[in-house]
Design a protein around this motif. Structure first.
Motif, PDB file in Angstrom:
ATOM      1  N   MET A  97       0.851  -1.191   0.000  1.00 20.12           N
ATOM      2  CA  MET A  97       0.000   0.000   0.000  1.00 20.12           C
ATOM      3  C   MET A  97       0.882   1.235   0.000  1.00 20.12           C
ATOM      4  O   MET A  97       1.947   1.244   0.626  1.00 20.12           O
ATOM      5  CB  MET A  97      -0.899   0.026   1.229  1.00 20.12           C
ATOM      6  CG  MET A  97      -1.785  -1.194   1.404  1.00 20.12           C
ATOM      7  SD  MET A  97      -2.957  -0.986   2.778  1.00 20.12           S
ATOM      8  CE  MET A  97      -1.842  -0.977   4.174  1.00 20.12           C
ATOM      9  N   ALA A  98       0.424   2.281  -0.678  1.00 23.98           N
ATOM     10  CA  ALA A  98       1.178   3.530  -0.687  1.00 23.98           C
ATOM     11  C   ALA A  98       0.251   4.702  -0.948  1.00 23.98           C
ATOM     12  O   ALA A  98      -0.707   4.584  -1.721  1.00 23.98           O
ATOM     13  CB  ALA A  98       2.281   3.492  -1.749  1.00 23.98           C
ATOM     14  N   VAL A  99       0.522   5.826  -0.284  1.00 26.59           N
ATOM     15  CA  VAL A  99      -0.139   7.092  -0.587  1.00 26.59           C
ATOM     16  C   VAL A  99       0.944   8.161  -0.666  1.00 26.59           C
ATOM     17  O   VAL A  99       1.977   8.072   0.010  1.00 26.59           O
ATOM     18  CB  VAL A  99      -1.187   7.489   0.480  1.00 26.59           C
ATOM     19  CG1 VAL A  99      -2.289   6.445   0.570  1.00 26.59           C
ATOM     20  CG2 VAL A  99      -0.548   7.710   1.836  1.00 26.59           C
ATOM     21  N   ALA A 100       0.716   9.166  -1.504  1.00 26.41           N
ATOM     22  CA  ALA A 100       1.651  10.281  -1.615  1.00 26.41           C
ATOM     23  C   ALA A 100       0.857  11.556  -1.825  1.00 26.41           C
ATOM     24  O   ALA A 100      -0.218  11.541  -2.439  1.00 26.41           O
ATOM     25  CB  ALA A 100       2.640  10.068  -2.758  1.00 26.41           C
ATOM     26  N   ASP A 101       1.394  12.653  -1.327  1.00 30.54           N
ATOM     27  CA  ASP A 101       0.704  13.934  -1.354  1.00 30.54           C
ATOM     28  C   ASP A 101       1.635  14.989  -1.938  1.00 30.54           C
ATOM     29  O   ASP A 101       2.594  15.417  -1.300  1.00 30.54           O
ATOM     30  CB  ASP A 101       0.294  14.306   0.077  1.00 30.54           C
ATOM     31  CG  ASP A 101      -0.467  15.632   0.153  1.00 30.54           C
ATOM     32  OD1 ASP A 101      -0.718  16.233  -0.902  1.00 30.54           O
ATOM     33  OD2 ASP A 101      -0.799  16.050   1.278  1.00 30.54           O
ATOM     34  N   GLY A 102       1.363  15.392  -3.189  1.00 32.57           N
ATOM     35  CA  GLY A 102       2.133  16.461  -3.794  1.00 32.57           C
ATOM     36  C   GLY A 102       1.852  17.787  -3.108  1.00 32.57           C
ATOM     37  O   GLY A 102       0.721  18.060  -2.696  1.00 32.57           O
ATOM     38  N   HIS A 103       2.866  18.640  -2.998  1.00 32.09           N
ATOM     39  CA  HIS A 103       2.733  19.857  -2.198  1.00 32.09           C
ATOM     40  C   HIS A 103       1.762  20.866  -2.801  1.00 32.09           C
ATOM     41  O   HIS A 103       1.094  21.587  -2.071  1.00 32.09           O
ATOM     42  CB  HIS A 103       4.111  20.501  -2.007  1.00 32.09           C
ATOM     43  CG  HIS A 103       5.094  19.600  -1.338  1.00 32.09           C
ATOM     44  ND1 HIS A 103       4.724  18.685  -0.382  1.00 32.09           N
ATOM     45  CD2 HIS A 103       6.449  19.468  -1.491  1.00 32.09           C
ATOM     46  CE1 HIS A 103       5.801  18.026   0.029  1.00 32.09           C
ATOM     47  NE2 HIS A 103       6.852  18.478  -0.632  1.00 32.09           N
ATOM     48  N   GLY A 104       1.698  20.963  -4.115  1.00 30.53           N
ATOM     49  CA  GLY A 104       0.616  21.691  -4.749  1.00 30.53           C
ATOM     50  C   GLY A 104       0.766  23.186  -4.942  1.00 30.53           C
ATOM     51  O   GLY A 104      -0.006  23.778  -5.684  1.00 30.53           O
ATOM     52  N   SER A 105       1.715  23.830  -4.310  1.00 33.72           N
ATOM     53  CA  SER A 105       1.859  25.276  -4.474  1.00 33.72           C
ATOM     54  C   SER A 105       2.548  25.588  -5.799  1.00 33.72           C
ATOM     55  O   SER A 105       3.020  24.686  -6.509  1.00 33.72           O
ATOM     56  CB  SER A 105       2.665  25.861  -3.324  1.00 33.72           C
ATOM     57  OG  SER A 105       3.998  25.376  -3.362  1.00 33.72           O
ATOM     58  N   ALA A 106       2.642  26.891  -6.120  1.00 29.30           N
ATOM     59  CA  ALA A 106       3.270  27.302  -7.373  1.00 29.30           C
ATOM     60  C   ALA A 106       4.736  26.880  -7.436  1.00 29.30           C
ATOM     61  O   ALA A 106       5.253  26.561  -8.510  1.00 29.30           O
ATOM     62  CB  ALA A 106       3.149  28.819  -7.538  1.00 29.30           C
ATOM     63  N   VAL A 107       5.390  26.860  -6.296  1.00 27.07           N
ATOM     64  CA  VAL A 107       6.798  26.434  -6.235  1.00 27.07           C
ATOM     65  C   VAL A 107       6.919  24.961  -6.604  1.00 27.07           C
ATOM     66  O   VAL A 107       7.963  24.514  -7.075  1.00 27.07           O
ATOM     67  CB  VAL A 107       7.373  26.687  -4.832  1.00 27.07           C
ATOM     68  CG1 VAL A 107       8.812  26.216  -4.729  1.00 27.07           C
ATOM     69  CG2 VAL A 107       7.280  28.172  -4.482  1.00 27.07           C
TER      70      VAL A 107
END
Length: 315
Positions: free
Chosen positions: A44-54
């Motif tokens: 199992m794996a989950v990942a969360d991209g940071h999402g800001s303009a940077v």
């Protein structure tokens, strides 16, 4: 989810993700495969991209993180199993591999994947960009776990949660950092020497009755939807209880609504992957007794040669 016709499932999984309110795209990514048997380990794996303009390409960074974790986890699970007539590597060797080699290999593969994507998508004549700035664009956290009849191992970098409900019903978050992150700050795959910041959970399954009842991976959009850590733990207790009383199918049907409500409260993308323990594989091999190691943060150097050969004799 793949099936293994030679053995019944040891684990049943449920999973879902919801895009955050007013978010342009869902930065979360997840994957789950396997049954928890020797022939089909549960990954199992989950990942969360940071999402800001940077971090403009972090939706790709989170997908790469999950895909590459699954590849490394398959290798780790294969190492934990007997080969032909031989014995599998010792639990002590596997623990060192999990703590040191696994994070380094995963981070290295992620960096290579990211830089390759940058090169393929950049236009001729673009000004030179420092490597660290390229990596920053793809920044992501991750949480991943592997469950076999012999061992339960998990890894985390950055925010999110690994939640474990033990055989007695106790709820724990074994990879929670010693100090909470400030605001939206978090460790990331784009951090220099990120492999040194990966936290490891190591728990050999010494007896069928000692296996966890529930293992859940979630991005921080879920935990942030509660006013306190206590509320989050109560949610996980309720999830365990409903799985016990209503079964996996009923909970699967209700999960999208739960995640949607959580996302409304947190305002963030919200993802949950969980595995419910259903039984024990017949004819399991006895394993060595090794005490669990909670939230290991590798800092000391290790001889990587010792981790390349699982059958190398120990001094």
């Amino acid at each position: 989810m793949p099936t293994d016709g030679s053995a019944r499932p040891l684990w049943e999984s449920l999973h879902g993700t919801v895009q955050g309110v007013n978010k342009a795209r869902n930065q979360d990514h997840y994957e789950v495969e396997g049954l928890g048997t020797a022939g089909a380990p549960l990954i199992m794996a989950v990942a969360d991209g940071h999402g800001s303009a940077v971090h403009a390409r972090s939706h790709l960074g989170s997908r790469f993180a999950v895909d590459l974790f699954v590849q490394e986890a398959r290798l780790f699970a294969s190492l934990a199993q007997p080969r032909g007539e031989g014995r599998p590597p010792s639990l002590a060797w596997l623990m060192r591999y999990a703590e040191y080699a696994f994070p380094r290999q995963l981070v290295s593969a992620w960096r290579e994947k990211v830089l390759g994507n940058w090169e393929r998508s950049s236009a001729p004549g673009d000004p030179p960009t420092p490597e660290e700035e390229k990596l920053l664009l793809y920044g992501s956290t991750f949480v991943g776990a592997v469950l076999t009849p012999r061992v339960f191992a998990a890894w985390q970098l950055g925010d999110g949660e690994l939640t474990v409900v033990g055989d007695g019903g106790q709820v724990s978050v074994p990879l929670a950092p010693k100090e909470a992150d400030l605001g939206d700050e978090t460790e990331s795959l784009c951090t220099p020497k990120a492999w040194l910041r990966v936290r490891t959970h190591w728990a050999p399954v010494t007896a069928p009755s000692r296996a966890p009842r529930l293992v859940a991976l979630s991005t921080d959009g879920l935990s942030k939807s509660f006013a306190s850590d206590k509320g989050f733990r109560q949610f996980m207790t309720g999830l365990d209880e409903r799985l016990s009383t209503e079964g996996t199918e009923c909970v699967r049907a209700a999960l999208p609504e739960w995640l949607a409500k959580a996302s409304q409260h947190s305002g963030d993308d919200t993802t949950l992957v969980a595995a419910w323990h259903t039984g024990d594989e017949p004819a399991r091999q006895p394993v060595e007794t090794v005490e669990p190691v909670e939230a290991v943060e590798p800092a000391a150097p290790v001889d990587m040669e010792d981790l390349r050969d699982p059958y190398r004799s120990e001094q």
